[in-house]
Design a protein around this motif. Structure first.
Motif, PDB file in Angstrom:
ATOM      1  N   LYS A  42       0.802  -1.221   0.000  1.00  0.00           N
ATOM      2  CA  LYS A  42       0.000   0.000   0.000  1.00  0.00           C
ATOM      3  C   LYS A  42       0.836   1.273   0.000  1.00  0.00           C
ATOM      4  O   LYS A  42       0.563   2.198  -0.755  1.00  0.00           O
ATOM      5  N   VAL A  43       1.833   1.328   0.883  1.00  0.00           N
ATOM      6  CA  VAL A  43       2.621   2.554   1.006  1.00  0.00           C
ATOM      7  C   VAL A  43       4.079   2.198   1.226  1.00  0.00           C
ATOM      8  O   VAL A  43       4.427   1.044   1.481  1.00  0.00           O
ATOM      9  N   ASN A  44       4.942   3.191   1.120  1.00  0.00           N
ATOM     10  CA  ASN A  44       6.348   3.024   1.472  1.00  0.00           C
ATOM     11  C   ASN A  44       6.535   3.394   2.931  1.00  0.00           C
ATOM     12  O   ASN A  44       5.996   4.393   3.396  1.00  0.00           O
ATOM     13  N   VAL A  45       7.296   2.562   3.643  1.00  0.00           N
ATOM     14  CA  VAL A  45       7.491   2.738   5.077  1.00  0.00           C
ATOM     15  C   VAL A  45       8.978   2.917   5.365  1.00  0.00           C
ATOM     16  O   VAL A  45       9.813   2.206   4.810  1.00  0.00           O
ATOM     17  N   GLU A  46       9.301   3.868   6.228  1.00  0.00           N
ATOM     18  CA  GLU A  46      10.691   4.065   6.641  1.00  0.00           C
ATOM     19  C   GLU A  46      11.011   3.126   7.803  1.00  0.00           C
ATOM     20  O   GLU A  46      10.257   3.050   8.769  1.00  0.00           O
ATOM     21  N   ILE A  47      12.123   2.395   7.689  1.00  0.00           N
ATOM     22  CA  ILE A  47      12.583   1.538   8.780  1.00  0.00           C
ATOM     23  C   ILE A  47      13.614   2.315   9.587  1.00  0.00           C
ATOM     24  O   ILE A  47      14.615   2.785   9.044  1.00  0.00           O
ATOM     25  N   LYS A  48      13.343   2.452  10.864  1.00  0.00           N
ATOM     26  CA  LYS A  48      14.228   3.226  11.742  1.00  0.00           C
ATOM     27  C   LYS A  48      14.942   2.295  12.721  1.00  0.00           C
ATOM     28  O   LYS A  48      14.421   1.246  13.085  1.00  0.00           O
ATOM     29  N   SER A  49      16.118   2.692  13.139  1.00  0.00           N
ATOM     30  CA  SER A  49      16.891   1.914  14.101  1.00  0.00           C
ATOM     31  C   SER A  49      16.461   2.272  15.523  1.00  0.00           C
ATOM     32  O   SER A  49      16.269   3.436  15.846  1.00  0.00           O
ATOM     33  N   ASP A  50      16.321   1.246  16.357  1.00  0.00           N
ATOM     34  CA  ASP A  50      15.982   1.467  17.760  1.00  0.00           C
ATOM     35  C   ASP A  50      17.231   1.670  18.620  1.00  0.00           C
ATOM     36  O   ASP A  50      17.125   1.820  19.842  1.00  0.00           O
ATOM     37  N   GLN A 202       2.014  -4.816  -8.512  1.00  0.00           N
ATOM     38  CA  GLN A 202       1.584  -6.210  -8.371  1.00  0.00           C
ATOM     39  C   GLN A 202       0.304  -6.291  -7.554  1.00  0.00           C
ATOM     40  O   GLN A 202      -0.607  -7.064  -7.874  1.00  0.00           O
ATOM     41  N   THR A 203       0.227  -5.491  -6.500  1.00  0.00           N
ATOM     42  CA  THR A 203      -0.961  -5.509  -5.649  1.00  0.00           C
ATOM     43  C   THR A 203      -2.169  -4.963  -6.394  1.00  0.00           C
ATOM     44  O   THR A 203      -3.276  -5.511  -6.293  1.00  0.00           O
ATOM     45  N   ILE A 204      -1.973  -3.882  -7.146  1.00  0.00           N
ATOM     46  CA  ILE A 204      -3.070  -3.327  -7.945  1.00  0.00           C
ATOM     47  C   ILE A 204      -3.592  -4.371  -8.927  1.00  0.00           C
ATOM     48  O   ILE A 204      -4.807  -4.590  -9.047  1.00  0.00           O
ATOM     49  N   ALA A 205      -2.671  -5.040  -9.614  1.00  0.00           N
ATOM     50  CA  ALA A 205      -3.067  -6.060 -10.586  1.00  0.00           C
ATOM     51  C   ALA A 205      -3.843  -7.184  -9.910  1.00  0.00           C
ATOM     52  O   ALA A 205      -4.891  -7.634 -10.418  1.00  0.00           O
ATOM     53  N   LYS A 206      -3.345  -7.626  -8.769  1.00  0.00           N
ATOM     54  CA  LYS A 206      -3.995  -8.724  -8.050  1.00  0.00           C
ATOM     55  C   LYS A 206      -5.392  -8.348  -7.594  1.00  0.00           C
ATOM     56  O   LYS A 206      -6.347  -9.108  -7.767  1.00  0.00           O
ATOM     57  N   ARG A 207      -5.536  -7.147  -7.034  1.00  0.00           N
ATOM     58  CA  ARG A 207      -6.828  -6.736  -6.490  1.00  0.00           C
ATOM     59  C   ARG A 207      -7.855  -6.488  -7.594  1.00  0.00           C
ATOM     60  O   ARG A 207      -9.044  -6.769  -7.430  1.00  0.00           O
ATOM     61  N   LEU A 208      -7.406  -5.962  -8.736  1.00  0.00           N
ATOM     62  CA  LEU A 208      -8.344  -5.724  -9.838  1.00  0.00           C
ATOM     63  C   LEU A 208      -8.868  -7.041 -10.396  1.00  0.00           C
ATOM     64  O   LEU A 208     -10.055  -7.174 -10.721  1.00  0.00           O
ATOM     65  N   VAL A 209      -7.992  -8.023 -10.508  1.00  0.00           N
ATOM     66  CA  VAL A 209      -8.427  -9.345 -10.982  1.00  0.00           C
ATOM     67  C   VAL A 209      -9.350  -9.990  -9.964  1.00  0.00           C
ATOM     68  O   VAL A 209     -10.378 -10.589 -10.322  1.00  0.00           O
ATOM     69  N   GLU A 210      -9.011  -9.865  -8.676  1.00  0.00           N
ATOM     70  CA  GLU A 210      -9.863 -10.426  -7.627  1.00  0.00           C
ATOM     71  C   GLU A 210     -11.255  -9.815  -7.666  1.00  0.00           C
ATOM     72  O   GLU A 210     -12.260 -10.508  -7.486  1.00  0.00           O
ATOM     73  N   GLU A 292       2.882   8.229  -9.897  1.00  0.00           N
ATOM     74  CA  GLU A 292       3.832   7.614 -10.817  1.00  0.00           C
ATOM     75  C   GLU A 292       3.933   6.112 -10.599  1.00  0.00           C
ATOM     76  O   GLU A 292       4.220   5.359 -11.523  1.00  0.00           O
ATOM     77  N   GLU A 293       3.709   5.656  -9.362  1.00  0.00           N
ATOM     78  CA  GLU A 293       3.828   4.237  -9.058  1.00  0.00           C
ATOM     79  C   GLU A 293       2.509   3.492  -9.199  1.00  0.00           C
ATOM     80  O   GLU A 293       2.458   2.283  -9.002  1.00  0.00           O
ATOM     81  N   GLY A 294       1.438   4.190  -9.530  1.00  0.00           N
ATOM     82  CA  GLY A 294       0.153   3.518  -9.703  1.00  0.00           C
ATOM     83  C   GLY A 294      -0.957   4.224  -8.946  1.00  0.00           C
ATOM     84  O   GLY A 294      -0.754   5.235  -8.266  1.00  0.00           O
ATOM     85  N   LEU A 295      -2.144   3.661  -9.049  1.00  0.00           N
ATOM     86  CA  LEU A 295      -3.338   4.254  -8.457  1.00  0.00           C
ATOM     87  C   LEU A 295      -3.420   3.931  -6.966  1.00  0.00           C
ATOM     88  O   LEU A 295      -3.214   2.796  -6.554  1.00  0.00           O
ATOM     89  N   VAL A 296      -3.708   4.941  -6.161  1.00  0.00           N
ATOM     90  CA  VAL A 296      -3.976   4.740  -4.742  1.00  0.00           C
ATOM     91  C   VAL A 296      -5.311   5.386  -4.421  1.00  0.00           C
ATOM     92  O   VAL A 296      -5.770   6.287  -5.129  1.00  0.00           O
TER      93      VAL A 296
END
Length: 423
Positions: A42-50, A202-210, A292-296
């Motif tokens: 769904k989104v891009n997530v930042e991984i932070k160090s603890d 890939q997720t957009i393609a999968k969900r549209l077919v579903e 640019e990366e697809g529909l949200v």
């Protein structure tokens, strides 16, 4: 040694793809600092160090898939660095004239050999995957990394060199042109570029077919005379902007019209759960945004409680976050009904696909001036007209309700005073 793992993301997200590292081996980092960007469905997530420390090792390459809880990096205590640990290995090439391949095998940990059982060559996970796909022995691949680590580009270069003679062979025999086109694999054609789909695509393609496989989807159409809405906008836009700091667009009109129609036809604001219908008595309207990366489809929460200005502000903020790739998971979750506007790209007519598990989606299109009959006296005038489309799940929404829902949307838009009362 401290292990940095992929954190818990959301209930429905269990894996992602390393989009990029924002640090490199040997970098000193502080607690809370971002070390990588993870691309999820769904989104891009930042991984932070603890923790604070020095990056000792990065265990995944950009493009690698990783799961929640997987170790992706190792962090050493402050005052140590990967360069310090690697110093004895780095000195080896300076004291002898041996070929680069020799230090590579020296630098390979014994644990690597035990783990693979096949090769002692040090290689990134992505390089090993590429080698398996191409059927290449990693021991035969030359590398440029001074630490003896084989990377994806090394494998690809080896593959190109290996297949170079084959690419020239067809041009020498005279009989080559007579071979069927299927004899040459598409992937070997220099005119074709193979691009890996992003996780979001890939997720957009999968969900549209579903959606097409699970819902009994139908679409009904109507057209709206936009004269009244455009007149209101032209008369009120300056005062509206001065008062609210946001432009008066079409989306607030359509959102209000959809909510008014949903109140009259509640099954279009529902979803199917097993053998039950879940009627939703709130109005969280999804607004499709192209990036640019697809529909949200970010969601305007409790849109029925917002003013026209509130809706325009919320849509504007969500659209900006979508284009900046800064949407959060909470911005995308839920939603009871969706509106998509293909008209901004010039679409005149289309059939939108359901955003499951929702059972209704409204498609807006471009405004086009056309001659229409405007009264009982058959007077013909040129009016700004828009085709609108409603795709719906026929499993719980009957054709009669779908058609009347769209008619109600049309009525509310063609009579903005009525729309304001409904709002």
């Amino acid at each position: 040694m401290i292990e940095i793992k992929v954190p818990e993301l959301a209930e429905s997200i269990t894996e992602g793809t390393i989009a990029e590292w924002t640090v490199k081996t040997g970098d000193a980092i502080e607690k809370g600092e971002t070390i990588a960007e993870l691309e999820t469905d769904k989104v891009n997530v930042e991984i932070k160090s603890d923790f604070s420390g020095v990056i000792q090792e990065l265990l995944a390459e950009p493009g690698d898939n990783v799961v929640v809880g997987q170790v992706i990096a190792k962090l050493g205590e402050e005052g140590t660095s990967a360069a310090t640990e690697a110093a004895p290995k780095a000195e080896a090439p300076k004291t002898e004239e041996a070929p680069k391949a020799e230090p590579a095998k020296e630098a390979t940990p014994a644990a690597e050999e035990k783990r693979t059982g096949k090769s002692r060559t040090v290689a990134s996970p992505a390089a090993r995957k590429k080698a398996r796909e191409l059927g290449i022995d990693l021991d035969e691949v030359s590398f440029r990394d001074p630490m003896g680590r084989v990377r994806v580009e090394d494998v690809e270069a080896h593959n190109q060199a290996k297949n170079a003679p084959k690419a020239e062979a067809p041009s020498k025999p005279a009989a080559a042109p007579s071979k069927p086109a299927a004899a040459t694999p598409v992937q070997d054609d220099a005119r074709v570029e193979r691009i890996k789909m992003s996780r979001r695509r890939q997720t957009i393609a999968k969900r549209l077919v579903e959606a097409q496989h699970t819902a009994a989807m139908l679409t009904t159409f109507n057209e709206v005379d936009m004269t009244a809405v455009m007149d209101v906008r032209n008369r009120r836009k300056d005062a509206f902007f001065k008062k609210n700091g946001v432009k008066l667009g079409f989306m607030s009109f359509f959102t209000k019209a959809v909510i008014g129609a949903l109140k009259s036809f509640p099954l279009l604001n529902a979803e199917i759960q097993g053998d039950e219908i879940l009627l939703k008595k709130f109005y969280d309207i999804g607004v499709a945004v192209s990036t640019e990366e697809g529909l949200v489809v970010p969601v305007v929460r409790d849109a029925d409680k917002l003013s026209f200005a509130g809706i325009e502000k919320e849509i504007g903020d969500l659209g900006k976050k979508a284009r900046d790739n800064s949407l959060g998971l909470k911005d995308l979750q839920g939603g009871t009904f969706t509106i998509t506007n293909g008209g901004i790209f010039g679409s005149l007519y289309s059939t939108p696909i359901l955003n499951t598990p929702q059972v209704g989606i409204l498609g807006m299109h471009t405004i086009q001036r056309r001659p229409v009959v405007v009264d009982d006296n058959d007077t013909v005038e040129v009016r700004p007209m828009m085709y609108i489309a409603l795709s719906y799940d026929h499993r719980i929404v009957d054709g009669k309700d779908a058609v009347q829902f769209l008619v109600r949307v049309k009525q509310l838009l063609e009579d903005p005073e009525d729309l304001l009362l409904e709002g």
